[in-house]
Design a protein around this motif. Structure first.
Motif, PDB file in Angstrom:
ATOM      1  N   PHE A  93       0.861  -1.178   0.000  1.00 49.74           N
ATOM      2  CA  PHE A  93       0.000   0.000   0.000  1.00 49.74           C
ATOM      3  C   PHE A  93       0.900   1.231   0.000  1.00 49.74           C
ATOM      4  O   PHE A  93       2.103   1.135   0.276  1.00 49.74           O
ATOM      5  N   ARG A  94       0.313   2.375  -0.278  1.00 44.82           N
ATOM      6  CA  ARG A  94       1.068   3.619  -0.178  1.00 44.82           C
ATOM      7  C   ARG A  94       0.172   4.733   0.317  1.00 44.82           C
ATOM      8  O   ARG A  94      -1.054   4.679   0.164  1.00 44.82           O
ATOM      9  N   GLN A  95       0.808   5.713   0.921  1.00 41.39           N
ATOM     10  CA  GLN A  95       0.064   6.861   1.440  1.00 41.39           C
ATOM     11  C   GLN A  95       0.843   8.127   1.174  1.00 41.39           C
ATOM     12  O   GLN A  95       1.965   8.292   1.670  1.00 41.39           O
ATOM     13  N   LYS A 109      -3.460  12.270   1.915  1.00 38.29           N
ATOM     14  CA  LYS A 109      -4.332  11.319   1.226  1.00 38.29           C
ATOM     15  C   LYS A 109      -4.490  10.050   2.050  1.00 38.29           C
ATOM     16  O   LYS A 109      -3.686   9.765   2.940  1.00 38.29           O
ATOM     17  N   GLU A 110      -5.502   9.281   1.715  1.00 35.66           N
ATOM     18  CA  GLU A 110      -5.707   8.015   2.392  1.00 35.66           C
ATOM     19  C   GLU A 110      -4.733   6.967   1.859  1.00 35.66           C
ATOM     20  O   GLU A 110      -4.222   7.070   0.748  1.00 35.66           O
ATOM     21  N   ARG A 111      -4.519   5.953   2.684  1.00 36.36           N
ATOM     22  CA  ARG A 111      -3.677   4.839   2.255  1.00 36.36           C
ATOM     23  C   ARG A 111      -4.386   4.109   1.122  1.00 36.36           C
ATOM     24  O   ARG A 111      -5.580   3.811   1.200  1.00 36.36           O
ATOM     25  N   GLU A 112      -3.633   3.804   0.067  1.00 37.20           N
ATOM     26  CA  GLU A 112      -4.247   3.164  -1.090  1.00 37.20           C
ATOM     27  C   GLU A 112      -3.534   1.875  -1.471  1.00 37.20           C
ATOM     28  O   GLU A 112      -2.314   1.741  -1.301  1.00 37.20           O
ATOM     29  N   ALA A 164      -8.874  -3.171   0.528  1.00 38.57           N
ATOM     30  CA  ALA A 164      -9.241  -2.458   1.756  1.00 38.57           C
ATOM     31  C   ALA A 164      -8.150  -2.620   2.800  1.00 38.57           C
ATOM     32  O   ALA A 164      -7.872  -3.723   3.266  1.00 38.57           O
ATOM     33  N   SER A 165      -7.540  -1.522   3.189  1.00 38.67           N
ATOM     34  CA  SER A 165      -6.433  -1.606   4.142  1.00 38.67           C
ATOM     35  C   SER A 165      -6.888  -2.117   5.507  1.00 38.67           C
ATOM     36  O   SER A 165      -6.104  -2.741   6.222  1.00 38.67           O
ATOM     37  N   GLY A 191       6.781   1.303   7.105  1.00 39.02           N
ATOM     38  CA  GLY A 191       6.766   2.144   5.924  1.00 39.02           C
ATOM     39  C   GLY A 191       8.147   2.606   5.490  1.00 39.02           C
ATOM     40  O   GLY A 191       9.070   2.710   6.302  1.00 39.02           O
ATOM     41  N   THR A 192       8.290   2.858   4.206  1.00 36.54           N
ATOM     42  CA  THR A 192       9.530   3.391   3.651  1.00 36.54           C
ATOM     43  C   THR A 192       9.158   4.475   2.644  1.00 36.54           C
ATOM     44  O   THR A 192       8.238   4.314   1.840  1.00 36.54           O
ATOM     45  N   GLN A 193       9.886   5.581   2.709  1.00 39.34           N
ATOM     46  CA  GLN A 193       9.559   6.735   1.870  1.00 39.34           C
ATOM     47  C   GLN A 193      10.120   6.563   0.461  1.00 39.34           C
ATOM     48  O   GLN A 193      11.304   6.239   0.295  1.00 39.34           O
TER      49      GLN A 193
END
Length: 123
Positions: A37-39, A43-46, A106-107, A116-118
């Motif tokens: 996923f990414r955020q 914005k919401e996580r997608e 759906a997260s 997470g990693t940028q």
């Protein structure tokens, strides 16, 4: 309990490539679906991609289809996200997830998450 640790993020120019890794420890990672996923800020996580634990089938968000590839190495308890032709709009924190949900997009249904990693893509 499964612990997930992502790595491989960074700054890249548009059109470049990166490969993210997600290493798992504890639990039965091999019998869980694995997703990315990414955020982006504000914005919401997608959903980005998923690989099914049993069939190895893969599914992608339309926005990354043809540019991103999810893969796994069960022997190493690791899942990867290979990203190419990166765009500035791909800039986000990317999260690895694992779980038994069948509602992959759906997260909320995923059981385990990494920190997470940028990924930043400059134009």
């Amino acid at each position: 309990q499964v612990q997930l640790v992502e790595s491989g993020g960074g700054l890249v120019q548009a059109g470049g490539s990166l490969r993210l890794s997600c290493a798992a420890s504890g639990g039965t990672f091999s019998s869980l679906h694995k997703g990315w996923f990414r955020q982006a800020p504000g914005k919401e996580r997608e959903f980005v991609a998923v690989i099914a634990w049993n069939t190895g089938s893969t599914f992608y968000a339309d926005s990354v289809k043809g540019r991103f590839t999810i893969s796994r190495d069960n022997a190493k308890n690791t899942v990867y996200l290979s990203m190419s032709s990166l765009k500035p709009e791909d800039t986000a924190v990317y999260y690895c997830a694992a779980g038994r949900t069948t509602d992959w997009r759906a997260s909320a249904g995923w059981n385990y998450w990494g920190q997470g990693t940028q990924v930043s893509v400059s134009s």
